[in-house]
Scaffold this active site. Structure first.
Site, PDB file in Angstrom:
ATOM      1  N   CYS A   1      12.901 -14.723 -38.525  1.00  0.00           N
ATOM      2  CA  CYS A   1      14.236 -15.430 -38.598  1.00  0.00           C
ATOM      3  C   CYS A   1      15.066 -15.280 -37.358  1.00  0.00           C
ATOM      4  CB  CYS A   1      14.800 -14.915 -39.812  1.00  0.00           C
ATOM      5  SG  CYS A   1      16.299 -16.110 -40.268  1.00  0.00           S
TER       6      CYS A   1
ATOM      7  N   HIS B   1      10.420 -15.374 -44.217  1.00  0.00           N
ATOM      8  CA  HIS B   1      10.697 -13.949 -44.457  1.00  0.00           C
ATOM      9  C   HIS B   1       9.439 -13.098 -45.139  1.00  0.00           C
ATOM     10  CE1 HIS B   1      14.844 -13.307 -42.976  1.00  0.00           C
ATOM     11  NE2 HIS B   1      15.099 -14.683 -43.170  1.00  0.00           N
TER      12      HIS B   1
ATOM     13  N   GLU C   1       9.001 -10.098 -45.392  1.00  0.00           N
ATOM     14  CA  GLU C   1       9.308  -8.665 -45.774  1.00  0.00           C
ATOM     15  C   GLU C   1       9.769  -9.105 -47.199  1.00  0.00           C
ATOM     16  OE1 GLU C   1      10.675 -10.545 -43.745  1.00  0.00           O
ATOM     17  OE2 GLU C   1      13.052 -10.129 -43.902  1.00  0.00           O
TER      18      GLU C   1
END
Lengths: 81, 229
Positions: free
Chosen positions: B86, B193, B195
């Site tokens: 990002c 994302h 994560e």
């Protein structure tokens, strides 16, 4: 001296902000408006005088930090005094 | 310490990245402040998401000049592997470590959703045999519209440098590009994302194979070999 840097999206790069503003202008009845681009200006004071060295330093500043050459163009104006 | 997670003022996915790498995937990780040097024992770097320096001027424009970026450039030149997520992707583009740039979403909205993605056959690590052809990952960005000129775009496609493409383009990104790698194959950038997709309570867990693929070489203590394509 006073420096004004004008940064604008390259004509080849899509400018969603410009497109949205153009739409708003047209919806207000300004049908003749076209090709709206939204950029930014950066103004600052700088000591010294207008010279080729100063202009080359400004190019360095504009190319590295103030604009991204991949998506933006810039120009600057110097006001003495 | 194996994985350095860079922290800029305004980074906000740094703790999530550390949690995913260290607690979920069991690879030692450490957050490193942007004014420090890159620790000598660094084996991989994650540039996390967030709003570094408030996204002032342009996303990633100011972070690019942080002291740690000098160390990061050297690390990349030596073949070290880097993943930008990002805002991290935006920073790597601004720094010239990845080609192109990310501009305002064409819809002018901040897009926050679980996004379907098509996995491309990019290289040995990031490809359909690792993830399957379709995954979904959370996205959350206002400036994820990938732009590159025709020459750069043609090179990206010719060298199979696209990692992920959007199914149902959320931001106007050219060629539906959601993630790319550099030509050498050691720097990765993506708007989604991974994560945020590693726990059972997350919307999905498709981030696990993505991070795992990135970490594979250091897990094996066997840094990647750079290839020209």
């Amino acid at each position: 001296m006073k420096v004004t840097v004008f940064v604008s999206p390259k004509t080849t790069v899509l400018d969603p902000q410009g497109a949205a503003v153009e739409q708003a202008m047209k919806s207000l009845g300004h049908e003749t408006v076209e090709s709206v681009r939204v950029g930014k200006t950066v103004t600052f004071e700088m000591s010294g005088e207008d010279s080729p060295e100063v202009r080359s330093k400004l190019d360095e500043l504009c190319d590295g930090l103030l604009s991204n050459p991949v998506i933006e163009d810039y120009r600057f104006e110097i006001e003495e005094g | 310490m194996k994985v350095a997670i860079l922290q800029f003022p305004g980074s906000n996915c740094d703790w999530d990245a550390e949690h995913a790498v260290q607690d979920v995937l069991n690879v030692p990780a450490k957050r490193v402040w942007h004014k420090s040097g890159l620790p000598a024992e660094t084996e991989a770097v994650i540039v996390p998401g967030g709003f570094s320096f408030g996204d002032y001027l342009r996303c990633g424009a100011i972070a690019r000049f942080s002291p740690i970026m000098l160390g990061l450039k050297e690390f990349v030149e030596k073949g070290g592997q880097v993943l930008g997520i990002c805002n991290g992707f935006q920073i790597l583009c601004e720094a010239g470590l990845l080609p192109g740039a990310l501009v305002r979403n064409d819809c002018m909205e901040f897009r926050c959703l679980n996004q379907s993605l098509r996995v491309e056959n990019s290289n040995d690590r990031f490809n359909q045999s690792k993830f399957g052809s379709a995954i979904s990952l959370p996205i959350a960005h206002g400036e994820g519209n990938y732009r590159a000129d025709e020459t750069v775009l043609a090179e990206l496609e010719a060298n199979a440098q696209v990692l992920l493409r959007y199914e149902g383009n959320p931001n106007g990104s050219i060629n539906d590009i959601a993630g790319i790698r550099n030509q050498a194959g050691n720097v990765y950038g993506m708007m989604p994302h991974p994560e945020r997709a590693v726990e059972p309570h997350h919307p999905c867990q498709d981030g696990l194979p993505v991070l795992d693929a990135f970490l594979e070489p250091i897990r094996k203590n066997n840094p990647i070999e750079l290839s020209a394509s």
